[in-house]
Scaffold this active site. Structure first.
Site, short mmCIF file in Angstrom:
data_model
loop_
_atom_site.label_atom_id
_atom_site.label_comp_id
_atom_site.label_asym_id
_atom_site.label_seq_id
_atom_site.Cartn_x
_atom_site.Cartn_y
_atom_site.Cartn_z
N ILE A 1 0.83 -1.21 0.00
CA ILE A 1 0.00 0.00 0.00
C ILE A 1 0.87 1.26 0.00
O ILE A 1 0.62 2.19 -0.77
CB ILE A 1 -0.97 -0.02 1.20
CG1 ILE A 1 -1.94 -1.20 1.06
CG2 ILE A 1 -1.75 1.29 1.30
CD1 ILE A 1 -2.78 -1.50 2.29
N ASP B 1 11.08 2.65 6.25
CA ASP B 1 10.67 1.23 6.31
C ASP B 1 11.88 0.46 6.79
O ASP B 1 13.02 0.91 6.65
CB ASP B 1 10.23 0.74 4.91
CG ASP B 1 9.43 -0.56 4.99
OD1 ASP B 1 9.96 -1.55 5.55
OD2 ASP B 1 8.30 -0.60 4.50
N PRO C 1 2.30 -2.15 9.36
CA PRO C 1 1.35 -2.96 10.14
C PRO C 1 1.38 -2.57 11.61
O PRO C 1 2.32 -1.91 12.06
CB PRO C 1 1.89 -4.39 9.95
CG PRO C 1 3.32 -4.24 9.59
CD PRO C 1 3.51 -2.89 8.98
N THR D 1 -4.60 5.09 7.45
CA THR D 1 -5.51 4.09 6.86
C THR D 1 -5.02 2.69 7.23
O THR D 1 -5.43 1.71 6.62
CB THR D 1 -5.53 4.20 5.32
OG1 THR D 1 -4.19 4.09 4.85
CG2 THR D 1 -6.15 5.50 4.85
N SER D 2 -4.14 2.60 8.24
CA SER D 2 -3.52 1.30 8.51
C SER D 2 -4.19 0.55 9.67
O SER D 2 -4.99 -0.35 9.43
CB SER D 2 -2.02 1.50 8.73
OG SER D 2 -1.36 0.30 8.49
N ARG D 3 -3.88 0.93 10.89
CA ARG D 3 -4.55 0.36 12.07
C ARG D 3 -4.62 1.44 13.14
O ARG D 3 -3.67 2.19 13.34
CB ARG D 3 -3.81 -0.86 12.62
CG ARG D 3 -4.00 -2.15 11.83
CD ARG D 3 -5.43 -2.69 11.86
NE ARG D 3 -5.61 -3.90 11.08
CZ ARG D 3 -6.03 -3.95 9.81
NH1 ARG D 3 -6.33 -2.85 9.16
NH2 ARG D 3 -6.16 -5.11 9.19
N ASP E 1 -9.05 6.40 8.85
CA ASP E 1 -9.99 5.37 8.36
C ASP E 1 -10.06 4.23 9.37
O ASP E 1 -10.84 3.30 9.20
CB ASP E 1 -9.50 4.85 7.00
CG ASP E 1 -10.49 3.89 6.37
OD1 ASP E 1 -11.68 4.25 6.27
OD2 ASP E 1 -10.08 2.77 5.99
N GLU F 1 -12.32 0.86 17.26
CA GLU F 1 -13.31 0.78 16.17
C GLU F 1 -14.18 -0.46 16.23
O GLU F 1 -15.29 -0.47 15.70
CB GLU F 1 -12.61 0.86 14.80
CG GLU F 1 -11.80 -0.38 14.44
CD GLU F 1 -11.23 -0.30 13.02
OE1 GLU F 1 -10.60 0.72 12.69
OE2 GLU F 1 -11.41 -1.27 12.26
N HIS G 1 -13.35 2.60 8.21
CA HIS G 1 -12.58 1.47 7.67
C HIS G 1 -13.10 1.09 6.27
O HIS G 1 -13.45 -0.06 6.00
CB HIS G 1 -12.64 0.26 8.62
CG HIS G 1 -11.40 -0.58 8.54
ND1 HIS G 1 -10.72 -1.05 9.64
CD2 HIS G 1 -10.70 -1.05 7.47
CE1 HIS G 1 -9.68 -1.76 9.26
NE2 HIS G 1 -9.64 -1.77 7.94
P1 NAI Z 1 2.74 -4.95 3.58
O1 NAI Z 1 3.08 -6.08 4.46
O2 NAI Z 1 2.83 -5.10 2.10
O3 NAI Z 1 3.66 -3.70 3.98
C1 NAI Z 1 3.93 -3.29 5.29
C2 NAI Z 1 5.27 -2.57 5.26
O4 NAI Z 1 5.50 -2.06 6.57
C3 NAI Z 1 6.44 -3.51 4.92
O5 NAI Z 1 7.24 -2.95 3.90
C4 NAI Z 1 7.21 -3.60 6.24
O6 NAI Z 1 8.61 -3.76 6.06
C5 NAI Z 1 6.87 -2.26 6.87
N1 NAI Z 1 7.10 -2.22 8.30
C6 NAI Z 1 7.02 -3.22 9.21
N2 NAI Z 1 7.35 -2.76 10.43
C7 NAI Z 1 7.67 -1.45 10.27
C8 NAI Z 1 8.12 -0.43 11.16
N3 NAI Z 1 8.33 -0.69 12.46
N4 NAI Z 1 8.32 0.80 10.66
C9 NAI Z 1 8.15 1.07 9.33
N5 NAI Z 1 7.75 0.14 8.45
C10 NAI Z 1 7.51 -1.10 8.92
O7 NAI Z 1 1.29 -4.47 4.01
P2 NAI Z 1 0.25 -3.61 3.17
O8 NAI Z 1 -0.55 -4.50 2.31
O9 NAI Z 1 0.96 -2.46 2.55
O10 NAI Z 1 -0.72 -3.10 4.33
C11 NAI Z 1 -0.27 -2.23 5.35
C12 NAI Z 1 -1.30 -2.16 6.43
O11 NAI Z 1 -2.47 -1.51 5.91
C13 NAI Z 1 -1.82 -3.52 6.91
O12 NAI Z 1 -0.98 -4.04 7.93
C14 NAI Z 1 -3.19 -3.20 7.42
O13 NAI Z 1 -3.07 -2.93 8.80
C15 NAI Z 1 -3.58 -1.93 6.69
N6 NAI Z 1 -4.72 -2.11 5.79
C16 NAI Z 1 -5.81 -1.28 5.93
C17 NAI Z 1 -6.90 -1.40 5.10
C18 NAI Z 1 -8.08 -0.49 5.19
O14 NAI Z 1 -9.13 -0.79 4.59
N7 NAI Z 1 -8.01 0.61 5.92
C19 NAI Z 1 -6.95 -2.45 4.07
C20 NAI Z 1 -5.72 -3.22 3.96
C21 NAI Z 1 -4.68 -3.06 4.81
#
Ligand code: NAI
Length: 341
Positions: free
Chosen positions: A164, A183, A215, A241-243, A267, A272, A304
């Site tokens: 994302i 990252d 995450p 938009t993450s958590r 989001d 929530e 969300h």
């Molecule tokens: P992903 O696993 O592809 O990417 C997460 C990135 O965060 C990775 O590059 C990882 O190295 C990095 N990361 C891990 N620990 C870190 C830290 N301490 N500091 C900085 N970077 C760090 O995950 P993706 O698909 O990009 O999703 C990210 C988050 O978005 C998910 O964990 C989920 O919580 C959230 N999400 C929210 C949605 C929504 O509808 N609002 C829908 C889908 C995901």
């Protein structure tokens, strides 16, 4: 596997089901032929009792899959916990491993859906299109109070450049922003596109806009707190938009009151699970923190919905059903990122 197990149609029990989940899963299940049971309740220690024996439980972001729930799932002969989302902070993976349950997720269904929603929040907060929409409908064509800023040339800090964060970086690059990123593992493709990987502290100090795409885990919980907020520029824009628990909500409320945070788009929200995905328009909301947040004119809360596109829901259904098929048949999945245990 015994012969009678092979000939039985596997059962999948869905929790936190919304009408759209049913629509998309029923559509794509025609290729798989599972018996689908849909429960509207969130999965937790009480609602797990709703299911009799089943092969798979399919859960979403706010279902609670802790050790106690997992123990009860084992009694109900569950073999697979299939998350129909990317984040998995709500599942006790150690407990699942201990009881030999397989856990899978949908690692990347439409990163663009979430990244585009993050940009929608930025544009709404900045150009106040929500206010303009209401104003002109009341024949108020005044521009006072709608002043925005050019995104072009501004510095955007991205925390987490996975699927994302990477899609989001490309979008903001397209707007002519300077992009900083943090990252654990820098992405070479983004470096080639001109994204500058810097320390977390530099992100906090130099960004006009900060967007969270990492995450939720022990190292990222409350990454936005009193200390990190104190490093930021006055009037900074924060987008999450993450958590929800990436942000210490009370600290952000104080920062909004001081003008340190000039715009907040969320989001996701730490509490929530008691609110989102349901209509509470007739209820008294007891959560004072979300009520305070929603009272600020420069805060935008969406429930969300960043993932909520046609393309994403199709991909979620297809990938989840394929994950289940692979795990029930051979106990592994080709896409390694989808298999958590
Ligand atoms: P992903 O696993 O592809 O990417 C997460 C990135 O965060 C990775 O590059 C990882 O190295 C990095 N990361 C891990 N620990 C870190 C830290 N301490 N500091 C900085 N970077 C760090 O995950 P993706 O698909 O990009 O999703 C990210 C988050 O978005 C998910 O964990 C989920 O919580 C959230 N999400 C929210 C949605 C929504 O509808 N609002 C829908 C889908 C995901």
């Amino acid at each position: 596997m015994k012969q009678d197990e092979l000939t039985q149609i596997p059962k999948v029990a869905f929790f936190s089901t919304q009408a759209y989940d049913k629509t998309f899963f029923e559509k794509y299940n025609s290729d798989f032929g599972y018996e689908l049971d849909f429960f509207e309740s969130q999965l937790n220690e009480q609602t797990v009792k709703l299911i009799a024996t089943t092969d798979v439980v399919c859960v979403f972001v706010n279902d609670i899959v802790n050790q106690s729930v997992i123990e009860q799932l084992v009694e109900k002969k569950v073999k697979v916990i299939a998350l129909r989302c990317a984040g998995f902070n709500n599942v006790d993976l150690e407990a699942a491993k201990k009881y030999n349950l397989k856990v899978c997720r949908v690692p990347a269904y439409s990163p663009e859906a979430v990244a585009e929603h993050a940009m929608a929040m930025i544009l709404t907060l900045n150009r106040k299109t929500h206010k303009a929409y209401n104003r002109v409908r009341e024949q108020n064509f005044s521009l006072n109070g709608l002043l925005g800023f050019d995104l072009h040339g501004k510095t955007v800090g991205i925390i987490g450049t996975g699927n994302i964060g990477k899609a989001f970086a490309k979008i903001v690059k397209g707007f002519g922003c300077k992009v900083l990123a943090f990252d654990l593992v820098p992405n070479e493709e983004l470096v080639d596109l001109g994204v500058n990987y810097v320390s977390l502290e530099t992100i906090f100090k130099e960004s006009n806009i900060i967007s969270l795409h990492c995450p939720l885990n022990d190292t990222t919980k409350y990454i936005i707190n009193e200390k990190s907020l104190s490093l930021m520029q006055d009037n900074v824009m924060l987008i999450n938009t993450s958590r929800g628990a990436l942000i210490q909500t009370l600290d952000v409320i104080h920062a909004l009151k001081r003008g340190k945070v000039g715009y907040l788009g969320i989001d996701v929200y730490e509490q929530e699970d008691k609110l989102f995905f349901k209509d509470h328009s007739e209820d008294i909301i007891e959560d004072d923190q979300i009520q305070r947040l929603m009272s600020f004119p420069n805060v935008l809360v969406t429930a969300h919905q960043a993932f909520f596109t046609n393309e994403a829901l199709s991909q979620i259904a297809i990938t989840t059903l394929s994950n289940i098929e692979s795990l029930l048949a051979k106990k592994e999945i080709d896409n390694k990122a989808a298999l958590l245990v």
